[in-house]
Design a protein around this motif. Structure first.
Motif, PDB file in Angstrom:
ATOM      1  N   MET A 212       0.810  -1.194   0.000  1.00 25.77           N
ATOM      2  CA  MET A 212       0.000   0.000   0.000  1.00 25.77           C
ATOM      3  C   MET A 212       0.857   1.262   0.000  1.00 25.77           C
ATOM      4  O   MET A 212       0.371   2.312  -0.386  1.00 25.77           O
TER       5      MET A 212
ATOM      6  N   VAL B 202       1.157   2.742  -3.505  1.00 27.19           N
ATOM      7  CA  VAL B 202      -0.009   3.519  -3.944  1.00 27.19           C
ATOM      8  C   VAL B 202       0.067   4.925  -3.362  1.00 27.19           C
ATOM      9  O   VAL B 202      -0.178   5.918  -4.051  1.00 27.19           O
ATOM     10  N   TYR B 203       0.401   5.022  -2.097  1.00 26.26           N
ATOM     11  CA  TYR B 203       0.508   6.307  -1.405  1.00 26.26           C
ATOM     12  C   TYR B 203       1.528   7.216  -2.094  1.00 26.26           C
ATOM     13  O   TYR B 203       1.233   8.369  -2.419  1.00 26.26           O
TER      14      TYR B 203
ATOM     15  N   ARG C 198       0.566   8.355  -5.638  1.00 30.35           N
ATOM     16  CA  ARG C 198      -0.379   9.479  -5.635  1.00 30.35           C
ATOM     17  C   ARG C 198       0.333  10.790  -5.347  1.00 30.35           C
ATOM     18  O   ARG C 198      -0.012  11.824  -5.907  1.00 30.35           O
TER      19      ARG C 198
ATOM     20  N   SER D 178      -4.516   7.790 -11.351  1.00 29.75           N
ATOM     21  CA  SER D 178      -3.982   7.118 -10.163  1.00 29.75           C
ATOM     22  C   SER D 178      -4.897   5.994  -9.690  1.00 29.75           C
ATOM     23  O   SER D 178      -4.414   4.986  -9.179  1.00 29.75           O
TER      24      SER D 178
ATOM     25  N   SER E 245      -3.669   2.253  -9.285  1.00 29.54           N
ATOM     26  CA  SER E 245      -3.799   1.561  -7.993  1.00 29.54           C
ATOM     27  C   SER E 245      -4.598   0.270  -8.128  1.00 29.54           C
ATOM     28  O   SER E 245      -4.315  -0.705  -7.442  1.00 29.54           O
TER      29      SER E 245
ATOM     30  N   THR F  23      -3.085  -3.470  -7.125  1.00 29.32           N
ATOM     31  CA  THR F  23      -3.710  -4.285  -6.086  1.00 29.32           C
ATOM     32  C   THR F  23      -4.577  -5.393  -6.664  1.00 29.32           C
ATOM     33  O   THR F  23      -5.550  -5.810  -6.042  1.00 29.32           O
TER      34      THR F  23
ATOM     35  N   ALA G 100      -7.176   1.150  -1.307  1.00 25.24           N
ATOM     36  CA  ALA G 100      -6.306   1.695  -2.351  1.00 25.24           C
ATOM     37  C   ALA G 100      -7.006   2.803  -3.133  1.00 25.24           C
ATOM     38  O   ALA G 100      -6.342   3.661  -3.706  1.00 25.24           O
TER      39      ALA G 100
END
Length: 96
Positions: A1, A4-5, A8, A47, A51, A55, A66
């Protein structure tokens, strides 16, 4: 995860820089806001697609998270970079 953070955050930086380059001082305020929001929404949509791809093989609750993980840094970096790029490019016009 974490990927993804940070993805972004990176897309927020890119979207803010593009917005700062596109918006010119002679464009009225309503149009400038529309341009900035349009670019931000487009990059946020990108995004979300990335994501979902990242995932694919994860549990359902991770996929849900996500979708909204990293929204606040995305918005913050978008605004910060848009303001910095706009100010750097149009500094002479702002100081008049």
């Amino acid at each position: 995860m974490d990927k993804v953070y940070y993805m972004r955050i990176a897309l927020g930086v890119i979207a803010g820089a593009i917005s700062g380059f596109i918006i010119a001082p002679e464009i009225d305020q309503g149009t400038s806001v529309g341009i900035a929001l349009g670019i931000a929404l487009a990059f946020y949509g990108i995004s979300i697609g990335i994501s979902r791809n990242m995932t694919k093989n994860m549990p359902k609750e991770v996929k849900k998270k996500a979708g909204y993980d990293g929204v606040v840094p995305f918005i913050f970096m978008n605004f910060v970079l848009m303001i910095l790029v706009y100010t750097a490019l149009h500094q002479a016009d702002i100081l008049k």
